[in-house]
Design a protein around this motif. Structure first.
Motif, PDB file in Angstrom:
ATOM      1  N   LEU A  49     111.030  63.762  49.635  1.00 55.09           N
ATOM      2  CA  LEU A  49     110.217  65.036  49.446  1.00 55.09           C
ATOM      3  C   LEU A  49     110.504  65.075  47.914  1.00 55.09           C
ATOM      4  CD1 LEU A  49     108.048  67.049  50.577  1.00 55.09           C
ATOM      5  CD2 LEU A  49     110.484  67.969  52.012  1.00 55.09           C
ATOM      6  N   SER A  50     112.390  65.556  47.882  1.00 49.47           N
ATOM      7  CA  SER A  50     113.037  65.942  46.537  1.00 49.47           C
ATOM      8  C   SER A  50     112.162  65.487  45.579  1.00 49.47           C
ATOM      9  CB  SER A  50     114.537  65.689  46.743  1.00 49.47           C
ATOM     10  OG  SER A  50     115.006  65.438  45.736  1.00 49.47           O
ATOM     11  N   LYS A  51     111.370  64.297  45.443  1.00 49.85           N
ATOM     12  CA  LYS A  51     110.675  64.019  44.113  1.00 49.85           C
ATOM     13  C   LYS A  51     109.627  64.665  43.716  1.00 49.85           C
ATOM     14  CE  LYS A  51     112.339  59.083  44.810  1.00 49.85           C
ATOM     15  NZ  LYS A  51     111.682  57.526  44.937  1.00 49.85           N
ATOM     16  N   THR A  52     108.958  65.753  45.082  1.00 50.65           N
ATOM     17  CA  THR A  52     107.724  66.460  44.863  1.00 50.65           C
ATOM     18  C   THR A  52     108.235  67.978  44.983  1.00 50.65           C
ATOM     19  OG1 THR A  52     107.592  66.226  47.407  1.00 50.65           O
ATOM     20  CG2 THR A  52     106.390  64.897  45.587  1.00 50.65           C
ATOM     21  N   MET A  53     109.532  68.362  45.902  1.00 55.02           N
ATOM     22  CA  MET A  53     110.317  69.096  45.982  1.00 55.02           C
ATOM     23  C   MET A  53     110.227  69.836  44.779  1.00 55.02           C
ATOM     24  SD  MET A  53     109.896  70.434  49.480  1.00 55.02           S
ATOM     25  CE  MET A  53     110.098  72.311  49.344  1.00 55.02           C
ATOM     26  N   ASN A  54     111.512  69.091  43.907  1.00 54.06           N
ATOM     27  CA  ASN A  54     111.905  69.426  42.276  1.00 54.06           C
ATOM     28  C   ASN A  54     113.345  70.341  42.895  1.00 54.06           C
ATOM     29  OD1 ASN A  54     113.060  68.756  39.760  1.00 54.06           O
ATOM     30  ND2 ASN A  54     111.840  71.176  39.233  1.00 54.06           N
ATOM     31  N   VAL A  55     114.118  69.651  43.596  1.00 49.97           N
ATOM     32  CA  VAL A  55     114.962  70.300  44.429  1.00 49.97           C
ATOM     33  C   VAL A  55     115.784  68.693  45.314  1.00 49.97           C
ATOM     34  CG1 VAL A  55     114.473  72.481  44.808  1.00 49.97           C
ATOM     35  CG2 VAL A  55     114.585  70.520  47.022  1.00 49.97           C
ATOM     36  N   SER A  56     117.809  69.299  45.401  1.00 49.85           N
ATOM     37  CA  SER A  56     118.543  68.046  45.581  1.00 49.85           C
ATOM     38  C   SER A  56     118.232  67.253  47.211  1.00 49.85           C
ATOM     39  CB  SER A  56     119.367  68.076  44.760  1.00 49.85           C
ATOM     40  OG  SER A  56     120.005  69.282  46.248  1.00 49.85           O
ATOM     41  N   PRO A  57     118.186  66.463  47.808  1.00 45.81           N
ATOM     42  CA  PRO A  57     117.947  65.833  49.061  1.00 45.81           C
ATOM     43  C   PRO A  57     119.702  66.678  49.844  1.00 45.81           C
ATOM     44  CG  PRO A  57     117.782  64.117  47.724  1.00 45.81           C
ATOM     45  CD  PRO A  57     118.600  65.502  46.617  1.00 45.81           C
ATOM     46  N   ALA A  58     120.415  67.365  49.124  1.00 40.62           N
ATOM     47  CA  ALA A  58     121.503  68.122  49.533  1.00 40.62           C
ATOM     48  C   ALA A  58     120.542  69.573  50.554  1.00 40.62           C
ATOM     49  CB  ALA A  58     122.668  68.185  48.916  1.00 40.62           C
ATOM     50  N   VAL A  59     119.769  70.059  49.642  1.00 41.61           N
ATOM     51  CA  VAL A  59     119.023  71.791  48.917  1.00 41.61           C
ATOM     52  C   VAL A  59     118.268  71.116  50.652  1.00 41.61           C
ATOM     53  CG1 VAL A  59     117.935  72.796  48.729  1.00 41.61           C
ATOM     54  CG2 VAL A  59     119.670  72.566  47.212  1.00 41.61           C
ATOM     55  N   ILE A  60     117.134  70.423  50.552  1.00 36.66           N
ATOM     56  CA  ILE A  60     116.726  69.821  51.211  1.00 36.66           C
ATOM     57  C   ILE A  60     117.666  69.795  52.606  1.00 36.66           C
ATOM     58  CG2 ILE A  60     114.709  68.144  52.506  1.00 36.66           C
ATOM     59  CD1 ILE A  60     114.322  68.121  49.200  1.00 36.66           C
ATOM     60  N   ASP A  61     118.467  69.353  52.732  1.00 36.14           N
ATOM     61  CA  ASP A  61     119.049  68.790  54.512  1.00 36.14           C
ATOM     62  C   ASP A  61     119.467  70.187  54.769  1.00 36.14           C
ATOM     63  OD1 ASP A  61     120.990  67.091  55.965  1.00 36.14           O
ATOM     64  OD2 ASP A  61     122.296  68.086  54.920  1.00 36.14           O
ATOM     65  N   LYS A  62     120.274  71.401  53.838  1.00 35.59           N
ATOM     66  CA  LYS A  62     120.490  72.726  54.116  1.00 35.59           C
ATOM     67  C   LYS A  62     119.735  73.295  54.648  1.00 35.59           C
ATOM     68  CE  LYS A  62     123.328  76.317  54.740  1.00 35.59           C
ATOM     69  NZ  LYS A  62     124.499  75.795  56.225  1.00 35.59           N
ATOM     70  N   GLY A  63     118.341  73.418  54.255  1.00 35.29           N
ATOM     71  CA  GLY A  63     117.137  74.132  55.037  1.00 35.29           C
ATOM     72  C   GLY A  63     116.593  73.585  55.520  1.00 35.29           C
ATOM     73  N   SER A  64     116.680  72.409  55.939  1.00 42.27           N
ATOM     74  CA  SER A  64     115.938  71.230  56.962  1.00 42.27           C
ATOM     75  C   SER A  64     117.196  72.046  58.351  1.00 42.27           C
ATOM     76  CB  SER A  64     115.992  70.334  57.100  1.00 42.27           C
ATOM     77  OG  SER A  64     115.119  70.282  55.986  1.00 42.27           O
ATOM     78  N   SER A  65     118.066  72.118  57.780  1.00 41.76           N
ATOM     79  CA  SER A  65     119.474  72.093  59.411  1.00 41.76           C
ATOM     80  C   SER A  65     118.886  73.370  60.444  1.00 41.76           C
ATOM     81  CB  SER A  65     120.757  72.380  58.924  1.00 41.76           C
ATOM     82  OG  SER A  65     120.956  73.725  58.697  1.00 41.76           O
ATOM     83  N   TYR A  66     118.314  74.085  60.380  1.00 40.26           N
ATOM     84  CA  TYR A  66     117.634  75.181  60.241  1.00 40.26           C
ATOM     85  C   TYR A  66     117.085  74.562  62.168  1.00 40.26           C
ATOM     86  CZ  TYR A  66     120.292  77.970  57.953  1.00 40.26           C
ATOM     87  OH  TYR A  66     121.417  78.911  56.886  1.00 40.26           O
ATOM     88  N   ASN A  67     116.181  73.513  62.233  1.00 39.70           N
ATOM     89  CA  ASN A  67     115.203  73.233  62.651  1.00 39.70           C
ATOM     90  C   ASN A  67     115.853  72.292  64.062  1.00 39.70           C
ATOM     91  OD1 ASN A  67     113.452  70.476  63.917  1.00 39.70           O
ATOM     92  ND2 ASN A  67     112.329  71.773  62.550  1.00 39.70           N
ATOM     93  N   SER A  68     115.790  72.348  65.299  1.00 40.81           N
ATOM     94  CA  SER A  68     116.655  71.821  66.049  1.00 40.81           C
ATOM     95  C   SER A  68     116.159  70.445  66.511  1.00 40.81           C
ATOM     96  CB  SER A  68     116.087  72.620  67.735  1.00 40.81           C
ATOM     97  OG  SER A  68     115.441  72.461  67.679  1.00 40.81           O
ATOM     98  N   ASN A  69     115.279  69.818  66.198  1.00 38.82           N
ATOM     99  CA  ASN A  69     114.686  68.994  65.901  1.00 38.82           C
ATOM    100  C   ASN A  69     115.511  67.642  64.911  1.00 38.82           C
ATOM    101  OD1 ASN A  69     112.791  69.496  68.282  1.00 38.82           O
ATOM    102  ND2 ASN A  69     111.317  69.126  66.807  1.00 38.82           N
ATOM    103  N   TYR A  70     115.373  68.548  64.019  1.00 41.14           N
ATOM    104  CA  TYR A  70     116.046  68.193  62.271  1.00 41.14           C
ATOM    105  C   TYR A  70     117.330  67.588  63.341  1.00 41.14           C
ATOM    106  CZ  TYR A  70     117.640  67.440  57.579  1.00 41.14           C
ATOM    107  OH  TYR A  70     118.563  66.912  56.694  1.00 41.14           O
ATOM    108  N   ALA A  71     117.618  68.967  63.818  1.00 46.16           N
ATOM    109  CA  ALA A  71     120.387  69.280  63.296  1.00 46.16           C
ATOM    110  C   ALA A  71     120.438  68.171  64.818  1.00 46.16           C
ATOM    111  CB  ALA A  71     120.129  70.396  63.954  1.00 46.16           C
ATOM    112  N   ARG A  72     119.402  67.783  65.930  1.00 48.08           N
ATOM    113  CA  ARG A  72     119.979  67.615  66.819  1.00 48.08           C
ATOM    114  C   ARG A  72     119.919  66.394  67.784  1.00 48.08           C
ATOM    115  NH1 ARG A  72     120.255  73.240  67.846  1.00 48.08           N
ATOM    116  NH2 ARG A  72     118.551  72.973  69.203  1.00 48.08           N
ATOM    117  N   ALA A  73     118.197  65.697  67.045  1.00 46.08           N
ATOM    118  CA  ALA A  73     117.764  64.571  67.896  1.00 46.08           C
ATOM    119  C   ALA A  73     118.591  63.686  67.347  1.00 46.08           C
ATOM    120  CB  ALA A  73     116.684  64.764  67.949  1.00 46.08           C
TER     121      ALA A  73
END
Length: 336
Positions: A244-268
């Protein structure tokens, strides 16, 4: 040559004699978290095929072209946002059938060097947002809560997301309402700070009523694939965030932090940890956005979000998913 990835995932394979059912899926490749990673996973792996589906997965840079594709019958299903579903439900025979959960934060942000310290300090200032999106409704609610009249006390501007971010950096506007991963991107770059935020805005999975009527079994198999893709994401964050980083033009670390609010992503950790059935919080949010869009003149008639929500497919898929026991399974990653 296709790459192989060994995961603890269940098989949802149909019998060999079963013909693959066609399904056309749209997803946001540059504008939204979770839906973006899941779409990339469906596009780049054989998870759809493993669930008896012949998928045509189309990335869209922005929400409006994807909505138009659904309206025109060019796709059957859209991985989209809460506000986009409200708008679609007002003008198109479709239904929300699932949610991938939170897509991160919505926030009002100002430049780091701004003297503005609170939402109340926006009196007489300029706030940009994208009208009709998931960023619009909370922006107005925060202004009202701070005792401001959005029509008189603040200059509320409609700006495209990228245009608004650039305007904030240049100092052409005083504040902006935006969403993750761009909230986190500004924070990490120390370009802007948060005045107010909502820890979650919701994704929605929307399908045309014609597709639901004609291919109900295909819909359930697709939602089984969403379970599997969600677990794949939770177990392979670095890989999917890199895509996703390649199309959003933000770093994977930024994507990871933003995605961490998703319960499936964070805990599954297992398939049974995945939930895609819309809950009360999302259903209430949809009602609030529908009322707001009508009152603000964005829609001429109230969007029938309750009538156009069908949880039966997600519940059927969840029941099937819980019947499978996890075991070693090979997911093939397609060459791109």
């Amino acid at each position: 040559m296709k790459k192989l990835l060994l995961l603890l995932l269940p098989f949802f394979l149909l019998p060999d004699c079963a013909a693959a059912e066609k399904i056309r899926i749209g997803y946001p490749s540059a504008g939204s978290l979770i839906s973006g990673q899941i779409g990339a996973i469906l596009e780049r792996t054989d998870i759809l095929e493993r669930n008896g589906l012949e998928g045509e997965v189309t990335p869209f840079l922005y929400g409006p072209p994807m909505q138009e594709a659904l309206l025109a019958g060019h796709i059957d299903v859209a991985l989209t946002s809460e506000a986009n579903f409200v708008n679609l439900a007002a003008k198109f025979p479709c239904k929300m059938i699932a949610t991938l959960g939170s897509a991160g934060r919505i926030a009002i942000m100002v430049r780091n060097d701004s003297p503005i310290k609170s939402v109340a300090d926006l009196r007489g200032k300029t706030l940009a947002t994208v009208f009709g999106t998931s960023a619009h409704y909370p922006a107005v609610q925060w202004l009202l809560k701070a005792g401001l009249d959005p029509a008189k006390d603040v200059k509320l501007l409609h700006m495209a997301a990228a245009e608004g971010r650039a305007a904030l950096i240049k100092g052409d506007i005083d504040a902006i309402t935006m969403w993750d991963p761009f909230v986190e991107d500004f924070i990490q770059k120390k370009a802007a700070r948060v005045l107010q935020h909502n820890p979650s805005f919701w994704t929605t999975t929307v399908a045309s009523e014609e597709f639901l009527k004609n291919k109900p079994d295909t819909v359930v198999n697709f939602l089984l694939a969403l379970h599997e893709a969600s677990l794949f994401l939770a177990l392979n964050k670095e890989l999917a965030n890199g895509w996703l980083s390649k199309t959003m033009n933000v770093s994977p670390a930024v994507i990871d932090k933003g995605s961490s609010y998703n319960s499936n992503y964070a805990r599954a950790k297992k398939l049974k940890d995945i939930s895609i059935v819309p809950g009360k919080e999302l259903l209430e949010r949809l009602k609030q956005i529908a009322n707001f869009n009508l009152a603000s003149g964005l829609l001429k008639e109230k969007s029938p979000v309750k009538e156009k929500t069908d949880l039966s497919f997600a519940k059927a898929a969840a029941k099937k998913a819980n019947e499978f026991k996890s075991g070693p399974a090979t997911v093939r990653i397609k060459d791109k």
